[in-house]
Motif scaffolding. Structure first.
Motif, PDB file in Angstrom:
ATOM      1  N   GLY A 171     -19.263 -24.905 -11.204  1.00 17.64           N
ATOM      2  CA  GLY A 171     -18.953 -24.300 -12.490  1.00 17.64           C
ATOM      3  C   GLY A 171     -17.925 -23.204 -12.271  1.00 17.64           C
ATOM      4  N   ASN A 172     -17.792 -22.316 -13.234  1.00 21.13           N
ATOM      5  CA  ASN A 172     -16.849 -21.203 -13.163  1.00 21.13           C
ATOM      6  C   ASN A 172     -15.447 -21.677 -12.800  1.00 21.13           C
ATOM      7  OD1 ASN A 172     -18.656 -19.136 -13.960  1.00 21.13           O
ATOM      8  ND2 ASN A 172     -19.603 -19.209 -11.951  1.00 21.13           N
ATOM      9  N   ASN A 173     -14.939 -21.360 -11.619  1.00 21.98           N
ATOM     10  CA  ASN A 173     -13.559 -21.687 -11.243  1.00 21.98           C
ATOM     11  C   ASN A 173     -13.423 -22.982 -10.445  1.00 21.98           C
ATOM     12  OD1 ASN A 173     -12.569 -19.351 -12.471  1.00 21.98           O
ATOM     13  ND2 ASN A 173     -12.908 -18.140 -10.633  1.00 21.98           N
ATOM     14  N   ALA A 174     -14.436 -23.821 -10.463  1.00 16.53           N
ATOM     15  CA  ALA A 174     -14.354 -25.092  -9.735  1.00 16.53           C
ATOM     16  C   ALA A 174     -13.363 -26.027 -10.438  1.00 16.53           C
ATOM     17  CB  ALA A 174     -15.724 -25.759  -9.660  1.00 16.53           C
ATOM     18  N   ALA A 175     -12.848 -26.972  -9.680  1.00 16.78           N
ATOM     19  CA  ALA A 175     -11.938 -27.972 -10.251  1.00 16.78           C
ATOM     20  C   ALA A 175     -12.635 -28.674 -11.409  1.00 16.78           C
ATOM     21  CB  ALA A 175     -11.527 -28.982  -9.189  1.00 16.78           C
ATOM     22  N   THR A 176     -11.896 -28.959 -12.468  1.00 12.72           N
ATOM     23  CA  THR A 176     -12.506 -29.551 -13.663  1.00 12.72           C
ATOM     24  C   THR A 176     -13.150 -30.906 -13.379  1.00 12.72           C
ATOM     25  OG1 THR A 176     -10.286 -30.290 -14.271  1.00 12.72           O
ATOM     26  CG2 THR A 176     -11.140 -28.396 -15.435  1.00 12.72           C
ATOM     27  N   THR A 177     -12.667 -31.642 -12.392  1.00 13.14           N
ATOM     28  CA  THR A 177     -13.275 -32.931 -12.068  1.00 13.14           C
ATOM     29  C   THR A 177     -14.659 -32.767 -11.453  1.00 13.14           C
ATOM     30  OG1 THR A 177     -12.137 -32.945  -9.941  1.00 13.14           O
ATOM     31  CG2 THR A 177     -11.081 -34.118 -11.747  1.00 13.14           C
ATOM     32  N   LEU A 178     -14.999 -31.550 -11.016  1.00 15.58           N
ATOM     33  CA  LEU A 178     -16.304 -31.295 -10.401  1.00 15.58           C
ATOM     34  C   LEU A 178     -17.318 -30.709 -11.376  1.00 15.58           C
ATOM     35  CD1 LEU A 178     -15.148 -29.728  -7.012  1.00 15.58           C
ATOM     36  CD2 LEU A 178     -15.844 -32.084  -7.460  1.00 15.58           C
ATOM     37  N   THR A 179     -16.912 -30.417 -12.585  1.00  7.59           N
ATOM     38  CA  THR A 179     -17.827 -29.752 -13.518  1.00  7.59           C
ATOM     39  C   THR A 179     -18.441 -30.696 -14.545  1.00  7.59           C
ATOM     40  OG1 THR A 179     -15.963 -29.108 -14.923  1.00  7.59           O
ATOM     41  CG2 THR A 179     -16.683 -27.511 -13.259  1.00  7.59           C
ATOM     42  N   THR A 180     -18.274 -31.995 -14.375  1.00 11.13           N
ATOM     43  CA  THR A 180     -18.865 -32.977 -15.282  1.00 11.13           C
ATOM     44  C   THR A 180     -20.375 -33.021 -15.056  1.00 11.13           C
ATOM     45  OG1 THR A 180     -16.847 -34.288 -15.143  1.00 11.13           O
ATOM     46  CG2 THR A 180     -18.812 -35.393 -15.983  1.00 11.13           C
ATOM     47  N   ALA A 181     -21.141 -32.874 -16.121  1.00  9.21           N
ATOM     48  CA  ALA A 181     -22.602 -32.897 -16.008  1.00  9.21           C
ATOM     49  C   ALA A 181     -23.056 -34.187 -15.342  1.00  9.21           C
ATOM     50  CB  ALA A 181     -23.231 -32.771 -17.388  1.00  9.21           C
ATOM     51  N   GLY A 182     -23.992 -34.056 -14.416  1.00  9.43           N
ATOM     52  CA  GLY A 182     -24.502 -35.214 -13.686  1.00  9.43           C
ATOM     53  C   GLY A 182     -23.680 -35.567 -12.459  1.00  9.43           C
ATOM     54  N   LYS A 183     -22.494 -35.011 -12.347  1.00 11.64           N
ATOM     55  CA  LYS A 183     -21.627 -35.253 -11.188  1.00 11.64           C
ATOM     56  C   LYS A 183     -21.106 -33.924 -10.663  1.00 11.64           C
ATOM     57  CE  LYS A 183     -19.888 -39.800 -12.331  1.00 11.64           C
ATOM     58  NZ  LYS A 183     -18.720 -40.640 -12.252  1.00 11.64           N
ATOM     59  N   ASN A 184     -21.973 -32.905 -10.654  1.00 14.21           N
ATOM     60  CA  ASN A 184     -21.500 -31.567 -10.349  1.00 14.21           C
ATOM     61  C   ASN A 184     -22.381 -30.791  -9.379  1.00 14.21           C
ATOM     62  OD1 ASN A 184     -23.656 -31.280 -12.106  1.00 14.21           O
ATOM     63  ND2 ASN A 184     -22.740 -29.602 -13.244  1.00 14.21           N
ATOM     64  N   ALA A 185     -23.020 -31.470  -8.432  1.00 10.88           N
ATOM     65  CA  ALA A 185     -23.913 -30.739  -7.536  1.00 10.88           C
ATOM     66  C   ALA A 185     -23.912 -31.317  -6.126  1.00 10.88           C
ATOM     67  CB  ALA A 185     -25.341 -30.757  -8.095  1.00 10.88           C
TER      68      ALA A 185
ATOM     69  N   ILE B  70     -17.021 -20.652  -7.433  1.00 10.72           N
ATOM     70  CA  ILE B  70     -16.986 -22.063  -7.838  1.00 10.72           C
ATOM     71  C   ILE B  70     -18.368 -22.595  -8.203  1.00 10.72           C
ATOM     72  CG2 ILE B  70     -14.908 -22.605  -6.518  1.00 10.72           C
ATOM     73  CD1 ILE B  70     -16.789 -23.992  -4.459  1.00 10.72           C
ATOM     74  N   LEU B  71     -19.390 -21.731  -8.141  1.00 11.96           N
ATOM     75  CA  LEU B  71     -20.763 -22.163  -8.428  1.00 11.96           C
ATOM     76  C   LEU B  71     -21.322 -21.452  -9.643  1.00 11.96           C
ATOM     77  CD1 LEU B  71     -22.279 -22.123  -4.821  1.00 11.96           C
ATOM     78  CD2 LEU B  71     -21.244 -24.039  -6.042  1.00 11.96           C
ATOM     79  N   THR B  72     -22.388 -22.038 -10.199  1.00 13.91           N
ATOM     80  CA  THR B  72     -23.169 -21.373 -11.241  1.00 13.91           C
ATOM     81  C   THR B  72     -24.573 -21.206 -10.704  1.00 13.91           C
ATOM     82  OG1 THR B  72     -23.845 -23.452 -12.273  1.00 13.91           O
ATOM     83  CG2 THR B  72     -21.835 -22.423 -13.110  1.00 13.91           C
ATOM     84  N   GLY B  73     -25.324 -20.317 -11.275  1.00 13.41           N
ATOM     85  CA  GLY B  73     -26.706 -20.088 -10.855  1.00 13.41           C
ATOM     86  C   GLY B  73     -26.936 -18.621 -10.558  1.00 13.41           C
ATOM     87  N   ASP B  74     -28.001 -18.052 -11.150  1.00 10.54           N
ATOM     88  CA  ASP B  74     -28.342 -16.655 -10.929  1.00 10.54           C
ATOM     89  C   ASP B  74     -29.117 -16.489  -9.638  1.00 10.54           C
ATOM     90  OD1 ASP B  74     -27.140 -15.718 -13.242  1.00 10.54           O
ATOM     91  OD2 ASP B  74     -28.935 -16.017 -14.461  1.00 10.54           O
ATOM     92  N   ALA B  75     -28.999 -15.310  -9.052  1.00 10.79           N
ATOM     93  CA  ALA B  75     -29.761 -14.993  -7.846  1.00 10.79           C
ATOM     94  C   ALA B  75     -31.249 -15.086  -8.171  1.00 10.79           C
ATOM     95  CB  ALA B  75     -29.403 -13.603  -7.343  1.00 10.79           C
ATOM     96  N   GLN B  76     -32.042 -15.444  -7.171  1.00  7.26           N
ATOM     97  CA  GLN B  76     -33.461 -15.676  -7.390  1.00  7.26           C
ATOM     98  C   GLN B  76     -34.309 -14.561  -6.805  1.00  7.26           C
ATOM     99  OE1 GLN B  76     -32.826 -19.698  -5.564  1.00  7.26           O
ATOM    100  NE2 GLN B  76     -34.437 -20.211  -7.019  1.00  7.26           N
ATOM    101  N   GLY B  77     -35.478 -14.388  -7.354  1.00 12.27           N
ATOM    102  CA  GLY B  77     -36.448 -13.462  -6.796  1.00 12.27           C
ATOM    103  C   GLY B  77     -36.557 -12.176  -7.583  1.00 12.27           C
ATOM    104  N   ASN B  78     -37.655 -11.475  -7.360  1.00 10.92           N
ATOM    105  CA  ASN B  78     -37.907 -10.204  -8.040  1.00 10.92           C
ATOM    106  C   ASN B  78     -36.969  -9.134  -7.511  1.00 10.92           C
ATOM    107  OD1 ASN B  78     -40.110 -11.460  -9.247  1.00 10.92           O
ATOM    108  ND2 ASN B  78     -41.472 -10.889  -7.584  1.00 10.92           N
ATOM    109  N   GLY B  79     -36.387  -8.382  -8.391  1.00  6.01           N
ATOM    110  CA  GLY B  79     -35.545  -7.264  -7.981  1.00  6.01           C
ATOM    111  C   GLY B  79     -34.188  -7.660  -7.442  1.00  6.01           C
ATOM    112  N   THR B  80     -33.871  -8.942  -7.431  1.00 13.70           N
ATOM    113  CA  THR B  80     -32.573  -9.379  -6.933  1.00 13.70           C
ATOM    114  C   THR B  80     -31.531  -9.093  -8.002  1.00 13.70           C
ATOM    115  OG1 THR B  80     -33.634 -11.121  -5.664  1.00 13.70           O
ATOM    116  CG2 THR B  80     -31.267 -11.332  -6.028  1.00 13.70           C
TER     117      THR B  80
END
Length: 162
Positions: free
Chosen positions: A117-131, A80-90
């Motif tokens: 993002g991804n499979n989250a409910a569409t009401t949660l993926t609106t930019a500015g209201k999604n975090a 239900i989230l977006t975002g790549d893993a962080q750090g070197n070699g991750t």
């Protein structure tokens, strides 16, 4: 002679109308329930990284990564989230998954942000209201904030003004 037994057309129409009314009420309520549960899930998933962040800060590890001397957050991908893993070699997360993003550990406040993002409910993926965001101040106190609509926000999360 026995009379035929069964439902009349009007009785069947009344039953169909009742089912339609119940569905019109139940389906939106169910969608709200799904969105609220996904927000709570994201708060918990982002909150689970707080321990890793605290450990890294206590050990003086302010660079994210998996190499010796670096902070390994060990974040698990969420569908239900977006975002790549962080750090070197991750390793990159599997398609359709993301992880909460941690700010630079040298900054104050340190933040952990989970973006829907991804499979989250569409009401949660609106930019500015999604975090949802956990923030750690200089004293080590964590606070939760969310930019999602108030009806989905957990009681412990304040409105995110940013």
């Amino acid at each position: 002679m026995n009379a035929q037994k069964g439902f009349t057309l009007i009785e069947l129409m009344i039953v169909v109308a009742i089912i339609g009314i119940l569905a019109a009420i139940a389906i939106p309520q169910y969608q709200n329930y799904i969105a609220r549960s996904q927000v709570s899930r994201a708060v918990a998933e982002a909150g689970s990284i707080k321990t890793a962040v605290e450990t890294c800060l206590l050990n003086g590890q302010t660079t994210l990564g998996v190499n010796a001397g670096e902070c390994n957050l060990g974040a698990t991908g969420s569908n239900i989230l977006t975002g790549d893993a962080q750090g070197n070699g991750t390793p990159k997360q599997a398609d359709g998954t993301g992880v909460p993003i941690v700010s630079d550990l040298k900054t104050n406040p340190v933040t952990i942000t989970a973006t829907f993002g991804n499979n989250a409910a569409t009401t949660l993926t609106t930019a500015g209201k999604n975090a949802v965001r956990w923030s750690r101040d200089a004293t080590g106190t964590w606070t939760c904030a969310a930019s999602v609509d108030a009806k989905y926000r957990p009681a412990g999360c304040i409105v995110d003004l940013k």
